[in-house]
Scaffold this active site. Sequence first.
Site, PDB file in Angstrom:
ATOM      1  N   VAL A 248      44.678  39.132  39.229  1.00 20.80           N
ATOM      2  CA  VAL A 248      44.569  39.840  37.954  1.00 20.80           C
ATOM      3  C   VAL A 248      44.294  41.308  38.264  1.00 20.80           C
ATOM      4  O   VAL A 248      43.339  41.635  38.962  1.00 20.80           O
ATOM      5  CB  VAL A 248      43.451  39.242  37.076  1.00 20.80           C
ATOM      6  CG1 VAL A 248      43.361  39.980  35.752  1.00 20.80           C
ATOM      7  CG2 VAL A 248      43.669  37.750  36.854  1.00 20.80           C
TER       8      VAL A 248
ATOM      9  N   ILE B 146      43.345  44.833  36.635  1.00 16.47           N
ATOM     10  CA  ILE B 146      42.677  45.337  35.434  1.00 16.47           C
ATOM     11  C   ILE B 146      42.598  46.860  35.506  1.00 16.47           C
ATOM     12  O   ILE B 146      42.235  47.418  36.540  1.00 16.47           O
ATOM     13  CB  ILE B 146      41.253  44.744  35.330  1.00 16.47           C
ATOM     14  CG1 ILE B 146      41.310  43.228  35.218  1.00 16.47           C
ATOM     15  CG2 ILE B 146      40.508  45.339  34.155  1.00 16.47           C
ATOM     16  CD1 ILE B 146      39.942  42.558  35.200  1.00 16.47           C
TER      17      ILE B 146
ATOM     18  N   SER C 181      41.917  36.658  42.754  1.00 15.57           N
ATOM     19  CA  SER C 181      41.539  38.024  43.102  1.00 15.57           C
ATOM     20  C   SER C 181      41.605  38.823  41.816  1.00 15.57           C
ATOM     21  O   SER C 181      42.486  38.608  40.983  1.00 15.57           O
ATOM     22  CB  SER C 181      42.511  38.625  44.125  1.00 15.57           C
ATOM     23  OG  SER C 181      42.515  37.864  45.298  1.00 15.57           O
ATOM     24  N   CYS C 182      40.670  39.740  41.639  1.00 16.25           N
ATOM     25  CA  CYS C 182      40.657  40.607  40.467  1.00 16.25           C
ATOM     26  C   CYS C 182      40.441  42.029  40.968  1.00 16.25           C
ATOM     27  O   CYS C 182      39.452  42.308  41.651  1.00 16.25           O
ATOM     28  CB  CYS C 182      39.546  40.193  39.511  1.00 16.25           C
ATOM     29  SG  CYS C 182      39.556  41.133  37.986  1.00 16.25           S
ATOM     30  N   ILE C 183      41.373  42.892  40.629  1.00 23.79           N
ATOM     31  CA  ILE C 183      41.393  44.236  41.199  1.00 23.79           C
ATOM     32  C   ILE C 183      41.513  45.267  40.085  1.00 23.79           C
ATOM     33  O   ILE C 183      42.350  45.139  39.192  1.00 23.79           O
ATOM     34  CB  ILE C 183      42.607  44.382  42.144  1.00 23.79           C
ATOM     35  CG1 ILE C 183      42.580  43.283  43.198  1.00 23.79           C
ATOM     36  CG2 ILE C 183      42.656  45.758  42.787  1.00 23.79           C
ATOM     37  CD1 ILE C 183      43.946  42.933  43.728  1.00 23.79           C
TER      38      ILE C 183
END
Length: 124
Positions: free
Chosen positions: A76, A78, A103-105
């Site tokens: 994701v 952001i 993973s969130c970046i």
Amino acid sequence: MKKVISTNNAPAAIGPYSQAIEVNGFVFTSGIIPVDPASGVIPEGAAAQADRVFKSMKALLEEAGTSMDKVVKTTVFIKNMDDFAAINEVYAKYFPEPFPSRSCIEVARIPKDVLLEAEAVAIK
């Protein structure tokens, strides 16, 4: 052998890429942005945009013959990490336990200046 997956229920590819590719029992989606595939409208706010992204992802995976509960990995992207909680709340409604790895970046810019983009890998 690669199989192209495509649906009118997710935003169309706007460049030299496929909405998703199936290979060896896995489905790899491209990044999905929150564009309503019928109207072209981008909803306001992080939660509404997240809902649109995951609706499109669900439709694309179903077109491929799989589902959200078969997703093993998501990424994701952001625009603003301050939106993480709102996006996470929507995300939790679409992915059942056991949750996929993720993973969130935070990124500087996403196409069409939307607030998030997400991609997934699912098994068939």
